[in-house]
Design a protein around this motif. Structure first.
Motif, mmCIF file in Angstrom:
data_model
loop_
_atom_site.group_PDB
_atom_site.id
_atom_site.type_symbol
_atom_site.label_atom_id
_atom_site.label_comp_id
_atom_site.label_asym_id
_atom_site.label_seq_id
_atom_site.Cartn_x
_atom_site.Cartn_y
_atom_site.Cartn_z
ATOM 1 N N LYS A 169 13.244 4.656 -3.241
ATOM 2 C CA LYS A 169 13.180 4.240 -4.647
ATOM 3 C C LYS A 169 13.556 2.766 -4.792
ATOM 4 O O LYS A 169 12.971 2.042 -5.611
ATOM 5 N N MET A 170 14.522 2.308 -3.996
ATOM 6 C CA MET A 170 14.938 0.913 -4.056
ATOM 7 C C MET A 170 13.804 -0.011 -3.606
ATOM 8 O O MET A 170 13.532 -1.033 -4.245
ATOM 9 N N ILE A 171 13.131 0.361 -2.518
ATOM 10 C CA ILE A 171 12.016 -0.451 -2.024
ATOM 11 C C ILE A 171 10.870 -0.445 -3.038
ATOM 12 O O ILE A 171 10.268 -1.493 -3.319
ATOM 13 N N LYS A 172 10.573 0.715 -3.611
ATOM 14 C CA LYS A 172 9.506 0.799 -4.612
ATOM 15 C C LYS A 172 9.811 -0.099 -5.809
ATOM 16 O O LYS A 172 8.914 -0.774 -6.355
ATOM 17 N N ALA A 173 11.071 -0.133 -6.215
ATOM 18 C CA ALA A 173 11.452 -0.958 -7.353
ATOM 19 C C ALA A 173 11.249 -2.448 -7.047
ATOM 20 O O ALA A 173 10.805 -3.229 -7.899
ATOM 21 N N LYS A 174 11.555 -2.849 -5.804
ATOM 22 C CA LYS A 174 11.382 -4.237 -5.411
ATOM 23 C C LYS A 174 9.917 -4.649 -5.350
ATOM 24 O O LYS A 174 9.555 -5.803 -5.643
ATOM 25 N N LEU A 175 9.065 -3.729 -4.939
ATOM 26 C CA LEU A 175 7.643 -4.042 -4.755
ATOM 27 C C LEU A 175 6.783 -3.735 -5.977
ATOM 28 O O LEU A 175 5.582 -4.017 -5.971
ATOM 29 N N ALA A 176 7.381 -3.153 -6.997
ATOM 30 C CA ALA A 176 6.614 -2.818 -8.208
ATOM 31 C C ALA A 176 6.040 -4.086 -8.841
ATOM 32 O O ALA A 176 6.706 -5.132 -8.867
ATOM 33 N N PRO A 177 4.796 -4.033 -9.334
ATOM 34 C CA PRO A 177 4.184 -5.207 -9.972
ATOM 35 C C PRO A 177 5.047 -5.684 -11.133
ATOM 36 O O PRO A 177 5.583 -4.887 -11.909
ATOM 37 N N LYS A 178 5.195 -6.996 -11.236
ATOM 38 C CA LYS A 178 5.971 -7.582 -12.329
ATOM 39 C C LYS A 178 5.187 -7.476 -13.625
ATOM 40 O O LYS A 178 4.019 -7.827 -13.688
ATOM 41 N N SER A 179 5.832 -6.975 -14.657
ATOM 42 C CA SER A 179 5.143 -6.791 -15.952
ATOM 43 C C SER A 179 5.120 -8.107 -16.732
ATOM 44 O O SER A 179 5.897 -9.005 -16.474
ATOM 45 N N ALA A 223 0.825 -1.210 0.000
ATOM 46 C CA ALA A 223 0.000 0.000 0.000
ATOM 47 C C ALA A 223 0.860 1.260 0.000
ATOM 48 O O ALA A 223 0.554 2.235 -0.682
ATOM 49 N N LEU A 224 1.942 1.254 0.755
ATOM 50 C CA LEU A 224 2.769 2.449 0.885
ATOM 51 C C LEU A 224 3.764 2.621 -0.250
ATOM 52 O O LEU A 224 3.998 3.741 -0.714
ATOM 53 N N PHE A 225 4.337 1.508 -0.707
ATOM 54 C CA PHE A 225 5.436 1.613 -1.667
ATOM 55 C C PHE A 225 5.068 1.211 -3.094
ATOM 56 O O PHE A 225 5.887 1.344 -4.004
ATOM 57 N N ALA A 226 3.844 0.730 -3.316
ATOM 58 C CA ALA A 226 3.458 0.328 -4.668
ATOM 59 C C ALA A 226 2.104 0.897 -5.079
ATOM 60 O O ALA A 226 1.474 0.399 -6.002
ATOM 61 N N ALA A 227 1.658 1.954 -4.378
ATOM 62 C CA ALA A 227 0.381 2.590 -4.727
ATOM 63 C C ALA A 227 0.492 3.272 -6.089
ATOM 64 O O ALA A 227 1.571 3.667 -6.528
ATOM 65 N N LYS A 228 -0.633 3.402 -6.767
ATOM 66 C CA LYS A 228 -0.710 4.126 -8.044
ATOM 67 C C LYS A 228 -1.810 5.165 -7.959
ATOM 68 O O LYS A 228 -2.953 4.815 -7.694
ATOM 69 N N PRO A 229 -1.529 6.462 -8.167
ATOM 70 C CA PRO A 229 -0.210 7.069 -8.302
ATOM 71 C C PRO A 229 0.630 6.828 -7.047
ATOM 72 O O PRO A 229 0.097 6.535 -5.981
ATOM 73 N N THR A 230 1.936 7.003 -7.165
ATOM 74 C CA THR A 230 2.830 6.676 -6.070
ATOM 75 C C THR A 230 2.770 7.704 -4.937
ATOM 76 O O THR A 230 2.533 8.885 -5.164
ATOM 77 N N VAL A 231 2.978 7.198 -3.725
ATOM 78 C CA VAL A 231 3.132 8.089 -2.576
ATOM 79 C C VAL A 231 4.471 8.820 -2.762
ATOM 80 O O VAL A 231 5.480 8.195 -3.094
#
Length: 220
Positions: A210-220, A185-193
């Motif tokens: 940014k590193m945490i967001k990259a890890k939690l980003a949905p896999k394409s 919820a905090l690091f992968a929300a759209k639009p981003t927090v």
């Protein structure tokens, strides 16, 4: 591990807990015998509109009978048995789920905004807990045949503490409890927090955000 007669008996027990939770359901009271959800309807209401025609399949689901696949990052999988899977649950105020854990798998900190949760351990051993609004951790290690309750809306988690798989059946007093995973919820929300908001809240720098967001980003 497929479910045998003994495990069926335990699931029936948990279903009775679900019915009990329904007595104090978090959902609005029903106004008719059944209101089978019309999941395809474009009408937006608090719940789902009723289908005109229904049959026994609207009240049946076999998705909790076998373990879910846990070959993911967290090594756990939740299989829901809510109104989206069982349309006949609409207005009944109960639902269930099965959670499977690989060895040392984690169901990460999350909340159910619309329901209290009660878990019954089918097999294995788990360390579970919730955090009160006063930031007090209430935690315990539970094993097969034991029950633990997570109050509505409070952050909670479950972690397998053994080298063997584990599984629980969970009962909720809502047809659709909702789940909000804290990290996602905090690091992968759209639009981003905004990065600076998270950096200040967690007392880290924006590079780490940014590193945490990259890890939690949905896999394409």
């Amino acid at each position: 591990m497929e479910i045998g007669p003994r495990m069926v008996a335990t699931i029936v027990t948990v279903m009775s807990f679900a019915i009990f939770l329904g007595i104090v359901s978090a959902d609005p009271d029903m106004l008719q015998d059944v209101c089978v959800a019309d999941l395809a309807s474009k009408v937006k209401v608090n719940g789902f509109p009723c289908k005109v025609d229904f049959n026994e399949t609207d009240f049946f689901f076999n998705g909790l009978a076998i373990p879910g696949l846990t070959n993911n990052t967290l090594r756990s999988l939740v299989t829901g048995a809510n109104v989206q899977k069982i349309p006949g649950l609409n207005t009944l105020g109960v639902s269930m789920s099965r959670i499977d854990y690989a060895p040392f798998g984690l169901n990460p900190p999350h909340t159910h905004p619309r329901a209290t949760e009660m878990v019954f351990v089918l097999y294995g051993e788990l360390h579970v807990g919730f955090i009160t609004t006063a930031n007090v951790l209430v935690a315990k290690t539970i094993k097969a045949g034991e029950i633990f309750v997570f109050p509505r809306g409070l952050v909670h988690f479950q972690k397998n503490v053994q080298h063997a798989p584990a599984a629980v059946i969970a009962a909720f007093n809502s047809q659709l409890p909702g789940t909000q995973a804290i990290a996602t919820a905090l690091f992968a929300a759209k639009p981003t927090v905004p990065d600076n908001v998270l950096a200040k809240a967690f007392q880290i720098d924006t590079k780490e955000v940014k590193m945490i967001k990259a890890k939690l980003a949905p896999k394409s």
